[in-house]
Design a protein around this motif. Structure first.
Motif, PDB file in Angstrom:
ATOM      1  N   GLU A   1       0.838  -1.191   0.000  1.00 25.21           N
ATOM      2  CA  GLU A   1       0.000   0.000   0.000  1.00 25.21           C
ATOM      3  C   GLU A   1       0.874   1.242   0.000  1.00 25.21           C
ATOM      4  O   GLU A   1       1.814   1.359   0.789  1.00 25.21           O
ATOM      5  CB  GLU A   1      -0.913   0.005   1.232  1.00 25.21           C
ATOM      6  N   HIS A   2       0.555   2.146  -0.916  1.00 26.48           N
ATOM      7  CA  HIS A   2       1.249   3.427  -1.026  1.00 26.48           C
ATOM      8  C   HIS A   2       0.242   4.499  -0.629  1.00 26.48           C
ATOM      9  O   HIS A   2      -0.813   4.625  -1.242  1.00 26.48           O
ATOM     10  CB  HIS A   2       1.721   3.624  -2.476  1.00 26.48           C
ATOM     11  N   TYR A   3       0.547   5.246   0.423  1.00 27.59           N
ATOM     12  CA  TYR A   3      -0.420   6.219   0.925  1.00 27.59           C
ATOM     13  C   TYR A   3       0.290   7.424   1.539  1.00 27.59           C
ATOM     14  O   TYR A   3       1.493   7.428   1.731  1.00 27.59           O
ATOM     15  CB  TYR A   3      -1.364   5.567   1.940  1.00 27.59           C
ATOM     16  N   PHE A   4      -0.482   8.443   1.823  1.00 31.35           N
ATOM     17  CA  PHE A   4       0.026   9.654   2.466  1.00 31.35           C
ATOM     18  C   PHE A   4      -0.657   9.812   3.816  1.00 31.35           C
ATOM     19  O   PHE A   4      -1.831   9.487   3.973  1.00 31.35           O
ATOM     20  CB  PHE A   4      -0.228  10.881   1.591  1.00 31.35           C
ATOM     21  N   ASP A   5       0.082  10.312   4.773  1.00 27.47           N
ATOM     22  CA  ASP A   5      -0.430  10.368   6.134  1.00 27.47           C
ATOM     23  C   ASP A   5       0.024  11.677   6.789  1.00 27.47           C
ATOM     24  O   ASP A   5       1.152  12.120   6.594  1.00 27.47           O
ATOM     25  CB  ASP A   5       0.111   9.175   6.917  1.00 27.47           C
ATOM     26  N   TRP A   6      -0.840  12.267   7.608  1.00 30.49           N
ATOM     27  CA  TRP A   6      -0.513  13.511   8.297  1.00 30.49           C
ATOM     28  C   TRP A   6       0.348  13.230   9.518  1.00 30.49           C
ATOM     29  O   TRP A   6      -0.154  12.772  10.525  1.00 30.49           O
ATOM     30  CB  TRP A   6      -1.785  14.232   8.759  1.00 30.49           C
ATOM     31  N   TYR A   7       1.656  13.479   9.454  1.00 34.59           N
ATOM     32  CA  TYR A   7       2.556  13.482  10.612  1.00 34.59           C
ATOM     33  C   TYR A   7       2.417  12.275  11.529  1.00 34.59           C
ATOM     34  O   TYR A   7       2.594  12.367  12.730  1.00 34.59           O
ATOM     35  CB  TYR A   7       2.353  14.752  11.447  1.00 34.59           C
ATOM     36  N   ASN A   8       2.059  11.140  10.995  1.00 32.56           N
ATOM     37  CA  ASN A   8       1.835   9.965  11.824  1.00 32.56           C
ATOM     38  C   ASN A   8       3.082   9.092  11.803  1.00 32.56           C
ATOM     39  O   ASN A   8       3.569   8.728  10.739  1.00 32.56           O
ATOM     40  CB  ASN A   8       0.625   9.185  11.286  1.00 32.56           C
ATOM     41  N   ARG A   9       3.585   8.707  12.961  1.00 27.91           N
ATOM     42  CA  ARG A   9       4.816   7.929  13.016  1.00 27.91           C
ATOM     43  C   ARG A   9       4.579   6.435  12.871  1.00 27.91           C
ATOM     44  O   ARG A   9       5.507   5.655  12.839  1.00 27.91           O
ATOM     45  CB  ARG A   9       5.525   8.181  14.349  1.00 27.91           C
ATOM     46  N   PHE A  10       3.342   5.992  12.804  1.00 27.18           N
ATOM     47  CA  PHE A  10       3.052   4.554  12.803  1.00 27.18           C
ATOM     48  C   PHE A  10       2.613   4.084  11.429  1.00 27.18           C
ATOM     49  O   PHE A  10       1.728   4.672  10.816  1.00 27.18           O
ATOM     50  CB  PHE A  10       1.985   4.232  13.846  1.00 27.18           C
ATOM     51  N   PHE A  11       3.207   2.989  10.971  1.00 24.13           N
ATOM     52  CA  PHE A  11       2.825   2.409   9.696  1.00 24.13           C
ATOM     53  C   PHE A  11       1.536   1.606   9.837  1.00 24.13           C
ATOM     54  O   PHE A  11       1.250   1.045  10.886  1.00 24.13           O
ATOM     55  CB  PHE A  11       3.920   1.463   9.197  1.00 24.13           C
ATOM     56  N   LYS A  12       0.807   1.533   8.740  1.00 22.30           N
ATOM     57  CA  LYS A  12      -0.384   0.674   8.710  1.00 22.30           C
ATOM     58  C   LYS A  12       0.056  -0.779   8.806  1.00 22.30           C
ATOM     59  O   LYS A  12       1.076  -1.162   8.256  1.00 22.30           O
ATOM     60  CB  LYS A  12      -1.164   0.871   7.406  1.00 22.30           C
ATOM     61  N   GLU A  13      -0.755  -1.571   9.474  1.00 26.07           N
ATOM     62  CA  GLU A  13      -0.532  -3.021   9.490  1.00 26.07           C
ATOM     63  C   GLU A  13      -1.360  -3.617   8.356  1.00 26.07           C
ATOM     64  O   GLU A  13      -2.551  -3.358   8.264  1.00 26.07           O
ATOM     65  CB  GLU A  13      -0.972  -3.621  10.817  1.00 26.07           C
ATOM     66  N   LEU A  14      -0.733  -4.384   7.494  1.00 28.69           N
ATOM     67  CA  LEU A  14      -1.452  -5.009   6.383  1.00 28.69           C
ATOM     68  C   LEU A  14      -1.823  -6.428   6.745  1.00 28.69           C
ATOM     69  O   LEU A  14      -1.193  -7.073   7.558  1.00 28.69           O
ATOM     70  CB  LEU A  14      -0.596  -4.991   5.117  1.00 28.69           C
TER      71      LEU A  14
END
Length: 199
Positions: free
Chosen positions: A186-199
């Protein structure tokens, strides 16, 4: 061993004390101890793993193991010794895992190139151990779910590299451990979040 280093291996030197040393190559050594023994954490400037050593009060080694710089969990071999310095137990935390850490970094290289990241994931790379929203960094971790084993790779590109939207750019890759194949990414953009998504 250099004469100047000898005092750091003597247990009596560490009665309820701690010490941080930085060697000429940039390697950090964090040493703490008391009457129960000594712990030494070695943080090399290069490579994916930190080293931990523990010593008995008599100065003999008690335990030696490694830690992944980018995520929690057990990796590699752990060696345990008796008070006389004799090896008594070896634990292989990689037992049961089919895909090697090195093979996972090869997959990471493909996605780094595909999404134009500037991150080195080779065995002798300087790995960023301080993940921040404004920096480029990589994280590799593994997990088990419903009896199956997986690897995940996370790539972060700081928001300064994406000035139009001021968001962190993220790529997360999920790999099947048994086959070494990528199951999804998954390629995505996130606001200042230090945690990666869990797939």
């Amino acid at each position: 061993m250099k004469k100047s280093d000898q005092k750091y291996d003597k247990p009596e030197y560490f009665s309820y004390e701690s010490l941080k040393m930085i060697k000429t190559d940039g390697t950090e050594e964090l040493i703490s101890g008391n009457y129960l023994g000594i712990k030494k954490k070695i943080i090399p400037t290069k490579g994916w793993f930190n080293i931990q050593k523990e010593y008995y009060p008599n100065g003999n080694i008690k335990l030696k193991r490694i830690y992944n710089k980018t995520s929690k969990g057990d990796y590699g071999l752990m060696y345990e010794f008796d008070e006389y310095g004799k090896l008594t137990k070896t634990t292989n935390f990689d037992e049961g895992w089919k895909t090697s850490f090195e093979a996972v970094t090869e997959i990471a290289k493909e996605y780094i190139q595909k999404y134009n990241y500037k991150i080195d994931v080779s065995a002798n790379a300087v790995i960023n151990t301080d993940p921040q929203w404004n920096k480029q960094y990589v994280k590799i971790w593994r997990k088990e779910n419903d009896g199956k084993k997986y690897w995940q790779i996370g790539l972060n590109k700081g928001h300064d590299d994406n000035p139009d939207d001021k968001k962190c750019e993220r790529v997360v890759i999920l790999m099947d451990d048994s086959s070494g194949k990528v199951l999804k990414n998954e390629h995505y953009f996130d606001w200042y979040n230090r945690f990666f998504k869990e797939l």
